[in-house]
Motif scaffolding. Sequence first.
Motif, PDB file in Angstrom:
ATOM      1  N   TYR A 176       0.845  -1.195   0.000  1.00  0.00           N
ATOM      2  CA  TYR A 176       0.000   0.000   0.000  1.00  0.00           C
ATOM      3  C   TYR A 176       0.881   1.247   0.000  1.00  0.00           C
ATOM      4  CZ  TYR A 176      -3.413  -3.448   1.501  1.00  0.00           C
ATOM      5  OH  TYR A 176      -4.227  -4.550   1.554  1.00  0.00           O
TER       6      TYR A 176
ATOM      7  N   PRO B 154      -4.919   1.619   2.415  1.00  0.00           N
ATOM      8  CA  PRO B 154      -5.849   0.543   2.775  1.00  0.00           C
ATOM      9  C   PRO B 154      -7.193   1.162   3.153  1.00  0.00           C
ATOM     10  CG  PRO B 154      -4.346   0.981   4.586  1.00  0.00           C
ATOM     11  CD  PRO B 154      -3.899   1.855   3.453  1.00  0.00           C
TER      12      PRO B 154
ATOM     13  N   CYS C  26      -4.489  -4.541   6.539  1.00  0.00           N
ATOM     14  CA  CYS C  26      -4.480  -5.099   5.179  1.00  0.00           C
ATOM     15  C   CYS C  26      -5.903  -5.397   4.693  1.00  0.00           C
ATOM     16  CB  CYS C  26      -3.637  -6.377   5.166  1.00  0.00           C
ATOM     17  SG  CYS C  26      -3.590  -7.151   3.547  1.00  0.00           S
TER      18      CYS C  26
END
Length: 215
Positions: free
Chosen positions: A140, A147, A153
Motif C-alpha cells: 500500500y 488501505p 491489510c
Amino acid sequence: MTVRNIVLFGPPGSGKGTRAKIISKLYGIPVITTGDILRSAARNQTDLGIVAQGYMERGDLVPDQVVNSLVRERLSQPDVAQGFILDGYPRSEEQAKALDQILRDLGISLTHIIHVVLDDETIIERLSKRRSCPKCGSVYHLVSAPPKKDEVCDQCGSKLVQREDDKEEVIRNRLKVYHEQTAPLSDYYNRAGKLVQVNGDGTVDEVRERVEDAL
Ligand code: AP5
C-alpha cells in the motif's frame, strides 16, 4: 500461448513489484521477487536468511553467489514453463552474466527486459509512505493506494508494517547502490537489443498502460 520471460529492473521504489503483480495477473505467469524470497528467509531465520539479513538492513546487495543460486533453483521449477517475471534480479553486471549462464543451461531465453526509470525524490516519497502486509505481501501507499481501514491489510486483515529498509538513511544507501551497480545494466541489455525503458512516474494506471505497450 506466447511465452513471456521478463526481467523487470529499476531503482528501489520505482514500482517494480506493483507492475510485476499486474503483469502476472494479465498473463498468468509467476513473479520471482528476490527481495521477497530473501525477506521471507530472514523472517524464518533459515541459513540463507541469516546471511542475507545484515546486507538487507543496510540496503546493500546480498552476495551474488547466494542470489544466483536461489534464482537458478527457482527457474528450474515447472511453473515457469509458460513464462516468468524476474523482479529485482539481476542487479549487477555479474548477476546479469550469471543469469545468461543459468538460462543457457536451462535452454530458455529472455523475451523482454523492462527498465523502470524514476527520479530519486519521487522514490523517497513513495518508499517513506509505503506500508506492507507481513502476512500476504500486499503493498500500500498511504496517499496513492491507502488501505480501506487505517494500517490494516484489505486482503487478510493483518496489521500493516513499514519495511526496515524504508527508513530514509537506508533508502539513500539503496539508491547509491542502485546508481553504482544496477543502473549500468541498461547499457548491458541495450547492447543485446532487448531493452525497453518505461517511465515510472504518473499514476499506477498510466504506468500499467506503458508496461502493457512494452509487452
Ligand atoms: P527488493 O525487495 O527487491 O526492494 P527494491 O528493489 O529496493 O524495490 P522495492 O520493493 O523497495 O520497490 P518496488 O520497485 O518493488 O516498488 P513498489 O511496487 O513496492 O530488495 C530489497 C533488498 O533485498 C535489497 O536492498 C537487497 O539487499 C536484497 N536483494 C534483493 N534482490 C537482490 C539481488 N538480485 N541481489 C542482491 N541483493 C538483493 O512501489 C513502491 C511504493 O510506491 C508502494 O507504496 C506503491 O504502492 C507505490 N507506487 C507504486 N507505483 C506507484 C505509482 N505509479 N504512483 C504512486 N505510487 C506508486
